[in-house]
Motif scaffolding. Structure first.
Motif, short mmCIF file in Angstrom:
data_model
loop_
_atom_site.label_atom_id
_atom_site.label_comp_id
_atom_site.label_asym_id
_atom_site.label_seq_id
_atom_site.Cartn_x
_atom_site.Cartn_y
_atom_site.Cartn_z
N TRP A 20 0.85 -1.18 0.00
CA TRP A 20 0.00 0.00 0.00
C TRP A 20 0.89 1.24 0.00
N PRO A 21 0.59 2.19 -0.87
CA PRO A 21 1.40 3.41 -0.93
C PRO A 21 1.52 4.08 0.44
N GLY A 22 2.72 4.55 0.72
CA GLY A 22 2.98 5.22 1.99
C GLY A 22 3.60 4.33 3.04
N SER A 23 3.74 3.04 2.76
CA SER A 23 4.35 2.11 3.71
C SER A 23 5.65 1.57 3.14
N THR A 24 6.47 0.99 4.02
CA THR A 24 7.77 0.41 3.63
C THR A 24 7.71 -1.10 3.80
N ALA A 64 10.11 1.56 -0.14
CA ALA A 64 8.94 2.40 0.12
C ALA A 64 7.98 2.25 -1.05
N CYS A 65 6.73 1.96 -0.76
CA CYS A 65 5.72 1.77 -1.81
C CYS A 65 5.11 3.13 -2.17
N VAL A 66 5.02 3.39 -3.46
CA VAL A 66 4.40 4.62 -3.97
C VAL A 66 3.36 4.23 -5.01
N GLU A 67 2.55 5.18 -5.41
CA GLU A 67 1.55 4.93 -6.45
C GLU A 67 1.54 6.10 -7.43
N THR A 68 1.52 5.76 -8.72
CA THR A 68 1.40 6.75 -9.78
C THR A 68 0.42 6.21 -10.81
N LYS A 128 5.41 -5.79 5.58
CA LYS A 128 5.46 -4.40 6.04
C LYS A 128 6.42 -4.28 7.22
#
Length: 180
Positions: free
Chosen positions: A53-57, A90-94, A179
């Motif tokens: 999930w974006p915002g987590s490592t 680190a998870c991000v989303e685009t 996570k």
């Protein structure tokens, strides 16, 4: 419509019918006191599948080997946890695509021209797009965009060494995204 004029008798049941209306069955019933040995799922209850999930490592680990995706000396390898190298992503989303940025280098996990995983991109572009799909036997399949299709992340041999890469066919590696 006046609610006082609505006939409470269920459709098709009247005083001249031989059947009698005795009440309604709730739309949903819940059994609250079912002992565990009567649970229809038994030990097959689904485990909590952790999805990135974006915002987590996260640490990305192979289900079969227990090795983790590691950035070591500028290369992406599958190594034992606890060794040299950086294993935190680190998870991000685009635009709906997931991406993984290494927290030490700041670069994005992606692929090179040979399809091998690399970590050189400064941004989350098309070569760094990921998604995942649960596997029936546990873990998930990591997928990367490949033109108009998706390719699984598996292992590819290069100069006698297995490296994580996009693969065209066969089974990809089962991954756990943990996570931290």
């Amino acid at each position: 419509m006046d609610l006082n004029q609505v006939d409470p008798t269920p459709f098709g049941i009247h005083d001249d019918d031989s059947s009698r209306y005795t009440g309604t069955t709730p739309l949903e019933s819940v059994a609250t006191d079912v002992p565990d040995h009567h649970d229809p799922l038994g030990s097959a209850k689904p485990s909590c599948l952790l999805v990135p999930w974006p915002g987590s490592t996260y640490i990305i680990r192979s289900v079969s080997s227990g090795h983790v995706i590691t950035l070591l000396d500028g290369q992406i390898l599958l190594t034992q946890p606890g060794g040299r190298g950086s294993i935190y992503w680190a998870c991000v989303e685009t635009k709906g695509w997931l991406g993984f940025r290494n927290i030490v280098s700041g670069k994005f996990l992606g692929h090179n021209r040979k399809g091998q995983l690399s970590c050189h991109a400064n941004g989350h572009g098309e070569w760094e797009h990921f998604c995942n799909r649960p596997r029936p036997h546990g873990g998930c399949v990591l997928l990367m965009e490949h033109f108009d299709s998706l390719r699984q992340i598996g292992m590819q041999e290069e100069q006698g060494e297995e490296k994580p890469a996009k693969i065209e066919s066969g089974d990809g590696v089962g991954w756990e995204v943990l996570k931290v």
